[in-house]
Design a protein around this motif. Structure first.
Motif, PDB file in Angstrom:
ATOM      1  N   ALA A 160      75.766  46.354 -45.500  1.00  0.00           N
ATOM      2  CA  ALA A 160      75.636  47.775 -45.179  1.00  0.00           C
ATOM      3  C   ALA A 160      74.935  48.552 -46.286  1.00  0.00           C
ATOM      4  CB  ALA A 160      77.020  48.378 -44.918  1.00  0.00           C
ATOM      5  N   ALA A 161      75.038  48.077 -47.524  1.00  0.00           N
ATOM      6  CA  ALA A 161      74.433  48.810 -48.644  1.00  0.00           C
ATOM      7  C   ALA A 161      72.909  48.878 -48.553  1.00  0.00           C
ATOM      8  CB  ALA A 161      74.880  48.192 -49.975  1.00  0.00           C
ATOM      9  N   PRO A 162      72.197  47.727 -48.457  1.00  0.00           N
ATOM     10  CA  PRO A 162      70.732  47.838 -48.314  1.00  0.00           C
ATOM     11  C   PRO A 162      70.306  48.467 -47.005  1.00  0.00           C
ATOM     12  CG  PRO A 162      71.450  45.558 -48.083  1.00  0.00           C
ATOM     13  CD  PRO A 162      72.637  46.335 -48.570  1.00  0.00           C
ATOM     14  N   ALA A 163      71.113  48.278 -45.939  1.00  0.00           N
ATOM     15  CA  ALA A 163      70.756  48.901 -44.664  1.00  0.00           C
ATOM     16  C   ALA A 163      70.824  50.420 -44.766  1.00  0.00           C
ATOM     17  CB  ALA A 163      71.699  48.397 -43.566  1.00  0.00           C
ATOM     18  N   ALA A 164      71.888  50.939 -45.382  1.00  0.00           N
ATOM     19  CA  ALA A 164      72.022  52.391 -45.553  1.00  0.00           C
ATOM     20  C   ALA A 164      70.918  52.928 -46.460  1.00  0.00           C
ATOM     21  CB  ALA A 164      73.396  52.717 -46.132  1.00  0.00           C
ATOM     22  N   ALA A 165      70.603  52.171 -47.522  1.00  0.00           N
ATOM     23  CA  ALA A 165      69.531  52.605 -48.433  1.00  0.00           C
ATOM     24  C   ALA A 165      68.195  52.645 -47.710  1.00  0.00           C
ATOM     25  CB  ALA A 165      69.466  51.660 -49.629  1.00  0.00           C
ATOM     26  N   ALA A 166      67.962  51.674 -46.825  1.00  0.00           N
ATOM     27  CA  ALA A 166      66.716  51.652 -46.056  1.00  0.00           C
ATOM     28  C   ALA A 166      66.612  52.869 -45.153  1.00  0.00           C
ATOM     29  CB  ALA A 166      66.646  50.366 -45.228  1.00  0.00           C
ATOM     30  N   LEU A 167      67.700  53.225 -44.503  1.00  0.00           N
ATOM     31  CA  LEU A 167      67.697  54.399 -43.624  1.00  0.00           C
ATOM     32  C   LEU A 167      67.429  55.675 -44.415  1.00  0.00           C
ATOM     33  CD1 LEU A 167      70.697  53.560 -41.250  1.00  0.00           C
ATOM     34  CD2 LEU A 167      68.245  53.523 -40.705  1.00  0.00           C
ATOM     35  N   MET A 168      68.049  55.773 -45.590  1.00  0.00           N
ATOM     36  CA  MET A 168      67.833  56.956 -46.426  1.00  0.00           C
ATOM     37  C   MET A 168      66.381  57.054 -46.878  1.00  0.00           C
ATOM     38  SD  MET A 168      71.236  56.947 -48.837  1.00  0.00           S
ATOM     39  CE  MET A 168      70.563  58.295 -49.833  1.00  0.00           C
ATOM     40  N   ARG A 205      57.076  49.397 -45.725  1.00  0.00           N
ATOM     41  CA  ARG A 205      57.515  48.012 -45.852  1.00  0.00           C
ATOM     42  C   ARG A 205      58.833  47.895 -46.607  1.00  0.00           C
ATOM     43  NH1 ARG A 205      54.593  45.167 -49.171  1.00  0.00           N
ATOM     44  NH2 ARG A 205      55.279  43.142 -48.395  1.00  0.00           N
ATOM     45  N   LEU A 206      59.044  48.743 -47.587  1.00  0.00           N
ATOM     46  CA  LEU A 206      60.243  48.619 -48.421  1.00  0.00           C
ATOM     47  C   LEU A 206      61.532  48.739 -47.604  1.00  0.00           C
ATOM     48  CD1 LEU A 206      61.366  48.191 -51.224  1.00  0.00           C
ATOM     49  CD2 LEU A 206      61.154  50.645 -51.651  1.00  0.00           C
ATOM     50  N   PRO A 207      61.693  49.743 -46.727  1.00  0.00           N
ATOM     51  CA  PRO A 207      62.906  49.792 -45.895  1.00  0.00           C
ATOM     52  C   PRO A 207      63.047  48.584 -44.974  1.00  0.00           C
ATOM     53  CG  PRO A 207      61.776  51.903 -45.859  1.00  0.00           C
ATOM     54  CD  PRO A 207      60.844  50.932 -46.499  1.00  0.00           C
ATOM     55  N   LEU A 208      61.914  48.062 -44.479  1.00  0.00           N
ATOM     56  CA  LEU A 208      61.971  46.890 -43.607  1.00  0.00           C
ATOM     57  C   LEU A 208      62.473  45.668 -44.356  1.00  0.00           C
ATOM     58  CD1 LEU A 208      58.660  47.293 -41.557  1.00  0.00           C
ATOM     59  CD2 LEU A 208      60.997  47.750 -40.801  1.00  0.00           C
ATOM     60  N   LEU A 209      62.025  45.512 -45.602  1.00  0.00           N
ATOM     61  CA  LEU A 209      62.484  44.391 -46.415  1.00  0.00           C
ATOM     62  C   LEU A 209      63.979  44.509 -46.703  1.00  0.00           C
ATOM     63  CD1 LEU A 209      59.472  44.175 -48.901  1.00  0.00           C
ATOM     64  CD2 LEU A 209      60.126  42.426 -47.228  1.00  0.00           C
ATOM     65  N   ALA A 210      64.421  45.726 -46.976  1.00  0.00           N
ATOM     66  CA  ALA A 210      65.854  45.933 -47.216  1.00  0.00           C
ATOM     67  C   ALA A 210      66.660  45.628 -45.953  1.00  0.00           C
ATOM     68  CB  ALA A 210      66.105  47.370 -47.671  1.00  0.00           C
ATOM     69  N   CYS A 211      66.138  46.015 -44.796  1.00  0.00           N
ATOM     70  CA  CYS A 211      66.833  45.710 -43.537  1.00  0.00           C
ATOM     71  C   CYS A 211      66.851  44.208 -43.272  1.00  0.00           C
ATOM     72  CB  CYS A 211      66.156  46.441 -42.383  1.00  0.00           C
ATOM     73  SG  CYS A 211      66.485  48.218 -42.354  1.00  0.00           S
ATOM     74  N   GLY A 212      65.767  43.516 -43.621  1.00  0.00           N
ATOM     75  CA  GLY A 212      65.738  42.065 -43.472  1.00  0.00           C
ATOM     76  C   GLY A 212      66.788  41.395 -44.330  1.00  0.00           C
TER      77      GLY A 212
END
Length: 413
Positions: free
Chosen positions: A374-382, A279-286
């Motif tokens: 791009a910052a939270p999106a990149a963090a979510a991918l990582m 869920r955490l990466p999904l929230l960051a992507c949202g």
């Protein structure tokens, strides 16, 4: 729902005391900035003092949390709060009238930041001891996040009222009083007194490495979220100034805070699907997607709506990160785990503001919003990619102590 959390024995009393002390985190920064500006007549000096104060507070947060885990809240948190309050009082005294020497102001601000008591991480560690039900713990973390959001909104409002009747330095004295009273009541609470310090002398270095190694996912994501939030503060101001209504920035940021509060409440009210790690990466992507929507906003009203949508993901992301951090370590390192997440988001916010300041002068605002996303999106991918040798989930069912019953004999730590 949330009533079940607050009905837990000693929960309301303990939480209210922690919030009273944490209220000083909402009043002290603005009070210090206003007092430093008044005492020196220089915004540049005030900005430098604030940077020193904030850097010392953020960078040393894990170390202060380590002391809490090692010696217990009673023995470690109380001296920190008293020292912090004494330094805020000293800052109030030296800034009461103009002419404060800048080096003295900077040294006192540095020391005050270094002594900031980690009431937030300590309260989150206490929540995990009060609540054995994981669902209730998630609600508690959501409630904690919403309350903290409201503190940072109401704190500046309180300072605004105080400066109408007294010098700005008076706000520093009030902040000192809040942290002392709140901390003393907090550490006197039975569940806080029951916290057992952990002093495994022979395993300190290995234990620190263990904590950092297991926290990479929530730390990376919250750092990315912090970068985005820090950038948004400045980008919103630039957006409002570009349209000749700079004061509208406060309302847009208020919409973001309101969205965060609503998101936090919903996060605790709805039964989540899937693991927190997914869920955490999904929230960051949202959050990133909402920021991209902000890049398309044609006016102040639409930007406020987009900011509210961004906020919907902030509190849930942070609450989920704190829950992951809590489950990733054993009880001996819970305060440190929360402090690392807290440090990540605050350090990210500082970096995001600085980065946005550089970008605004060279790129169109819509592009700056996209880069912030791009910052939270990149963090979510990582974080979505498991690291070798690091478990993706480390829930310890035996790590949560049962909540103390009323009248139980609770030993003082």
């Amino acid at each position: 729902m949330y009533a079940a959390v607050l009905r837990t024995p000693y929960a309301l009393r303990t939480f209210a005391a922690a919030l009273l002390g944490r209220m000083s985190y909402g009043t002290a920064p603005l009070s210090l900035m206003l007092a430093a500006t008044s005492a020196t007549g220089s915004y540049a000096v005030a900005g430098t003092v604030m940077a020193v104060f904030g850097a010392a507070s953020v960078v040393l947060s894990p170390l202060r949390a380590l002391l809490i885990d090692r010696y217990g809240p009673g023995r470690a948190l109380t001296p920190m709060a008293l020292l912090y309050a004494a330094l805020l009082t000293a800052l109030a005294v030296v800034t009461w009238r103009p002419g404060t020497p800048v080096p003295l102001l900077a040294v006192l601000a540095l020391c005050a930041g270094a002594a900031t008591p980690p009431l937030g991480p300590t309260m989150r560690a206490v929540w995990s001891g009060l609540l054995s039900d994981r669902r209730l713990l998630q609600r508690a973390y959501s409630l904690d996040g919403v309350a903290e959001e409201l503190l940072f909104v109401t704190g500046p409002l309180v300072v605004g009222l105080l400066v109408l009747i007294a010098p700005a330095a008076f706000g520093l004295a009030v902040s000192a009083g809040l942290v002392v009273v709140g901390t003393l009541v907090f550490v006197a609470s039975p569940p806080v007194r029951a916290v057992v310090p952990h002093r495994a002398e022979g395993r300190r270095v290995a234990a620190r490495a263990h904590v950092v190694r297991r926290l990479w996912r929530p730390v990376v994501v919250t750092f990315g979220v912090g970068l985005a939030l820090g950038a948004v503060d400045l980008l919103v101001l630039a957006f409002a100034e570009e349209r000749g209504i700079a004061e509208a920035a406060a309302w847009i940021l208020a919409a973001l805070s309101a969205g965060s509060a609503v998101g936090g409440l919903l996060n605790g009210a709805v039964d989540p699907r899937g693991s927190d790690g997914s869920r955490l990466p999904l929230l960051a992507c949202g959050l990133a997607a909402a920021l991209c929507g902000a890049a398309l906003a044609p006016g102040l009203v639409t930007l406020a709506l987009a900011a509210a949508c961004v906020g919907l993901f902030v509190a849930p992301a942070l609450a989920t990160a704190y829950l992951l951090a809590n489950e990733a370590v054993d009880p001996a390192h819970r305060t440190q785990a929360g402090a690392w997440v807290n440090t990540a988001v605050n350090a990210g916010a500082s970096g995001g503001t600085a980065g946005a300041g550089v970008l605004v002068g060279h790129l169109p605002l819509p592009v700056c919003f996209v880069l912030a996303a791009a910052a939270p999106a990149a963090a979510a991918l990582m974080s979505a990619r498991p690291r070798r040798g690091v478990p993706t989930r480390a829930v310890r069912q035996d790590a949560v102590a049962p909540a103390p019953e009323e009248g139980a004999d609770i030993a003082k730590a």
